[in-house]
Design a protein around this motif. Structure first.
Motif, PDB file in Angstrom:
ATOM      1  N   ARG A 177      -3.769  -3.766  -8.885  1.00  0.00           N
ATOM      2  CA  ARG A 177      -2.567  -2.963  -8.912  1.00  0.00           C
ATOM      3  C   ARG A 177      -1.316  -3.788  -9.210  1.00  0.00           C
ATOM      4  O   ARG A 177      -0.287  -3.627  -8.537  1.00  0.00           O
ATOM      5  CB  ARG A 177      -2.366  -2.246  -7.574  1.00  0.00           C
ATOM      6  CG  ARG A 177      -3.320  -1.112  -7.315  1.00  0.00           C
ATOM      7  CD  ARG A 177      -3.017   0.058  -8.221  1.00  0.00           C
ATOM      8  NE  ARG A 177      -3.403   1.350  -7.648  1.00  0.00           N
ATOM      9  CZ  ARG A 177      -4.579   1.942  -7.848  1.00  0.00           C
ATOM     10  NH1 ARG A 177      -5.510   1.338  -8.580  1.00  0.00           N
ATOM     11  NH2 ARG A 177      -4.821   3.130  -7.335  1.00  0.00           N
ATOM     12  N   LYS A 220      -7.252  -3.385 -11.020  1.00  0.00           N
ATOM     13  CA  LYS A 220      -7.764  -3.246  -9.647  1.00  0.00           C
ATOM     14  C   LYS A 220      -6.738  -3.757  -8.656  1.00  0.00           C
ATOM     15  O   LYS A 220      -6.498  -3.141  -7.628  1.00  0.00           O
ATOM     16  CB  LYS A 220      -9.048  -4.060  -9.488  1.00  0.00           C
ATOM     17  CG  LYS A 220     -10.338  -3.340  -9.773  1.00  0.00           C
ATOM     18  CD  LYS A 220     -11.456  -4.047  -9.016  1.00  0.00           C
ATOM     19  CE  LYS A 220     -12.814  -3.429  -9.278  1.00  0.00           C
ATOM     20  NZ  LYS A 220     -13.146  -3.286 -10.713  1.00  0.00           N
ATOM     21  N   PHE A 272       0.813  -1.195   0.000  1.00  0.00           N
ATOM     22  CA  PHE A 272       0.000   0.000   0.000  1.00  0.00           C
ATOM     23  C   PHE A 272       0.858   1.262   0.000  1.00  0.00           C
ATOM     24  O   PHE A 272       0.698   2.138  -0.856  1.00  0.00           O
ATOM     25  CB  PHE A 272      -0.902  -0.045   1.225  1.00  0.00           C
ATOM     26  CG  PHE A 272      -1.601   1.233   1.505  1.00  0.00           C
ATOM     27  CD1 PHE A 272      -2.260   1.914   0.492  1.00  0.00           C
ATOM     28  CD2 PHE A 272      -1.612   1.747   2.778  1.00  0.00           C
ATOM     29  CE1 PHE A 272      -2.920   3.090   0.759  1.00  0.00           C
ATOM     30  CE2 PHE A 272      -2.266   2.921   3.053  1.00  0.00           C
ATOM     31  CZ  PHE A 272      -2.917   3.597   2.041  1.00  0.00           C
ATOM     32  N   PRO A 303     -11.027   3.425  -7.171  1.00  0.00           N
ATOM     33  CA  PRO A 303     -10.561   3.229  -5.795  1.00  0.00           C
ATOM     34  C   PRO A 303      -9.263   2.441  -5.792  1.00  0.00           C
ATOM     35  O   PRO A 303      -9.068   1.551  -6.611  1.00  0.00           O
ATOM     36  CB  PRO A 303     -11.689   2.431  -5.148  1.00  0.00           C
ATOM     37  CG  PRO A 303     -12.489   1.869  -6.258  1.00  0.00           C
ATOM     38  CD  PRO A 303     -12.322   2.813  -7.410  1.00  0.00           C
ATOM     39  N   ASN A 304      -8.395   2.787  -4.905  1.00  0.00           N
ATOM     40  CA  ASN A 304      -7.140   2.063  -4.774  1.00  0.00           C
ATOM     41  C   ASN A 304      -7.373   0.781  -3.984  1.00  0.00           C
ATOM     42  O   ASN A 304      -7.495   0.788  -2.771  1.00  0.00           O
ATOM     43  CB  ASN A 304      -6.117   2.937  -4.064  1.00  0.00           C
ATOM     44  CG  ASN A 304      -4.795   2.233  -3.939  1.00  0.00           C
ATOM     45  OD1 ASN A 304      -4.723   1.016  -3.989  1.00  0.00           O
ATOM     46  ND2 ASN A 304      -3.744   3.008  -3.784  1.00  0.00           N
ATOM     47  N   GLN A 305      -7.445  -0.289  -4.740  1.00  0.00           N
ATOM     48  CA  GLN A 305      -7.761  -1.564  -4.097  1.00  0.00           C
ATOM     49  C   GLN A 305      -6.758  -1.933  -3.007  1.00  0.00           C
ATOM     50  O   GLN A 305      -7.131  -2.493  -1.989  1.00  0.00           O
ATOM     51  CB  GLN A 305      -7.797  -2.683  -5.130  1.00  0.00           C
ATOM     52  CG  GLN A 305      -9.028  -2.705  -5.990  1.00  0.00           C
ATOM     53  CD  GLN A 305     -10.303  -2.902  -5.199  1.00  0.00           C
ATOM     54  OE1 GLN A 305     -11.056  -1.965  -4.983  1.00  0.00           O
ATOM     55  NE2 GLN A 305     -10.545  -4.121  -4.733  1.00  0.00           N
ATOM     56  N   THR A 306      -5.501  -1.630  -3.247  1.00  0.00           N
ATOM     57  CA  THR A 306      -4.520  -2.049  -2.238  1.00  0.00           C
ATOM     58  C   THR A 306      -4.808  -1.372  -0.900  1.00  0.00           C
ATOM     59  O   THR A 306      -4.625  -1.962   0.149  1.00  0.00           O
ATOM     60  CB  THR A 306      -3.077  -1.731  -2.682  1.00  0.00           C
ATOM     61  OG1 THR A 306      -2.925  -0.324  -2.795  1.00  0.00           O
ATOM     62  CG2 THR A 306      -2.759  -2.392  -3.992  1.00  0.00           C
ATOM     63  N   ALA A 307      -5.303  -0.138  -0.978  1.00  0.00           N
ATOM     64  CA  ALA A 307      -5.667   0.541   0.269  1.00  0.00           C
ATOM     65  C   ALA A 307      -6.837  -0.178   0.925  1.00  0.00           C
ATOM     66  O   ALA A 307      -6.869  -0.382   2.135  1.00  0.00           O
ATOM     67  CB  ALA A 307      -6.041   1.988  -0.020  1.00  0.00           C
TER      68      ALA A 307
END
Lengths: 343, 343
Positions: A118, A116, A57, B50-54
DNA sequence: CTGTTAGCGCGTTCAA
DNA sequence: TTGAACGCGCTAACAG
């Protein structure tokens, strides 16, 4: 069950700060030996493991590469993904896998899933019927480096790894000429495929080198179904100049062609000799395996594609500097004829 | 290139708070229509994602399942992973893939990588030579649910999916008996394999049902190499009661056995009939395909394993409640004899 | 050598 | 109906 221990927890127990723990665990030079060992010991005791998702992250990096293939059950692709996985693993990258099953829609879906997730980069062999490249543009826009291999979209500004079929085809035809064959047929794939054009090019080139005239009627094309191949065989075998050897587009086509020949009372390896392109390790076990086949080194292609991607990833370039002329990496392997020991 | 837009960015531009944006994007009921549309519009405009890792990070969930297989180039496993991927994808899960290449060390390495990546769950078919199960214990300790399939460790407290070979073997032997064979040989695998014991059990069961006496000398075992199979064949064919049909451990063994038979002047399908277990779709194309084979449904096994895992994942249990008797899910499919049309 | 602080992007209280 | 504040686990800049 106590939830996984964190740096914070270790810090609390040792009455030190979290950052000290972090540094101690990373062998940071500015940490006292005493604290360092205390931290590392407790960490080991608690079975501490850093939470990678937290690291991913904040590092904006997942150490994951996405791989999109048409079909793993094809030996070519399962070999390729082994090359990819091995090379990726060697560099601490993991592989997120998706099969398009040769469907454009699925391919797009997978691309978006990969985005998604990443993934740091992507390796793609595109689906047969993919015509629209918008999803690839999205990737570029999202700054996700992509290396294509084997099945490559018709675009210029891309990275790719491929195997040139011309050289192997030349070798194949030469080999047959050397064996005394003078009339050599070719069952090619659909004209629009680059793979088909390369095969034809190789065929022509070999003929020219031997100062033989190129007879276009000897090169027929199949849609790669059994029916298509049967039709192609019929065409070839009804020619006045009937071929004594046939170069088949791939092992699947070769198998169908051989079956057709057998059914029509041709003696394989006597009346009719087959050469093919290697897809199936098992073709050695078939009734009449091709006497030789052009190897495309899928494992190596996978490795090279991964190397190329890793190169891009580590050359922490600003993701788009097409200024330099060698920005788009193009790796081309030479195919090679493998002669089988037919007993 | 502007880095990916975040909720914060949208909030800033609209002069509202990030939480409002978050809620607007999730269609939270307590958001005014006006703000909601403003937010959603801007989000679309900016191509907000949306930042999936977050999200993964704070949800403690990655929507990723790890799959560890011995070897993708075996058709059985590539079919299995297709089943896995399809089922996983249907539930918005992705697949992180690793091949052990049948090496225990590699398997352990992959397990630890998967753990690092915080996969939500794991599907494993273990390596041939895996003797030490410590890495599986680590998984349990880490609270990562694991479903084994096909190649299963010798443990009781695990989830697994497998295909019972007894039924299929019974069918196979019955089929041969029905064709008039009275002396039926079996080339089995190493004794320690469950798969071998099941095959023998099926063999015996079928004989008993037909009130035929079970002759143990007719069941020999191969180490699954070509040499092992040759030896096994030699043993079978030197018996006084020479078999007229042979059940081979799998398609690879069958191929080797057929080759041996041919080399020794046996007429396959006349002197000697072969039945096998399905691994290779290509075995249909071989010179002498087995007249029938026992299907193990790898694709379905993959699907069921995934279903089972997802069930566990969604039944948000505290990861360890072995209190309930049906805690450890055991799914057993029946194998089934498929009779081929040998022309 | 070590601690404090801030921030990564998001969801989720709690308070207004 | 909205905002402020917090925390998830970790690293890094800054301050002692």
């Amino acid at each position: 069950m106590p939830s996984a221990p964190t740096i914070k927890e270790i810090a609390r127990r040792l009455n030190i700060s979290a950052s000290t723990v972090s540094r101690a665990l990373h062998d940071h030079p500015s940490i006292g030996l005493r604290t360092k060992t205390r931290v590392q010991q407790l960490a080991a005791e608690l079975n501490y493991e850093p939470n990678q998702t937290a690291i991913f992250f904040q590092q904006r990096k997942t150490f994951t590469i996405g791989v999109i293939l048409p079909e793993l059950s094809e030996a070519f692709f399962s070999a390729a993904i082994s090359g990819i996985e091995d090379m990726a693993g060697r560099h601490q990258y993991s592989v997120l896998m998706g099969q398009s099953h040769d469907e454009e829609e699925r391919e797009k879906l997978i691309v978006s899933t990969m985005k998604k997730h990443r993934v740091d980069g992507l390796i793609i062999s595109i689906a047969k019927n993919t015509k629209d490249y918008s999803h690839f543009n999205m990737l570029r826009q999202a700054g996700i480096p992509t290396v294509f291999f084997d099945r490559i979209p018709n675009l210029t500004d891309i990275h790719y790894v491929a195997c040139d079929m011309v050289s192997g085809t030349v070798q194949a035809v030469k080999y047959l000429l050397g064996k005394g064959h003078r009339v050599i047929g070719m069952i090619n794939g659909p004209d629009k495929l680059l793979a088909s054009r390369q095969r034809e090019e190789g065929y022509i080139k070999a003929m020219q080198k031997h100062r033989l005239k190129y007879d276009p009627t000897l090169v027929v094309s199949s849609d790669l179904t059994k029916e298509g191949t049967d039709k192609a065989m019929k065409k070839l075998l009804s020619l006045k100049r009937k071929p004594t050897a046939i170069v088949a587009f791939n092992d699947y086509v070769a198998l169908d062609a051989v079956q057709f020949a057998v059914k029509n009372k041709y003696k394989v390896n006597e009346d009719l000799t087959f050469v093919s392109y290697a897809n199936l390790p098992m073709s050695h076990y078939t009734a009449f395996p091709p006497v030789a086949s052009v190897e495309q080194f899928p494992y190596i292609q996978g490795q090279r594609a991964t190397e190329t991607l890793l190169e891009i990833l580590t050359s922490n370039a600003p993701a788009d500097s097409p200024a330099s002329p060698d920005h788009w990496k193009k790796v081309i392997l030479e195919s090679q004829l493998m002669i089988h020991n037919v007993e």
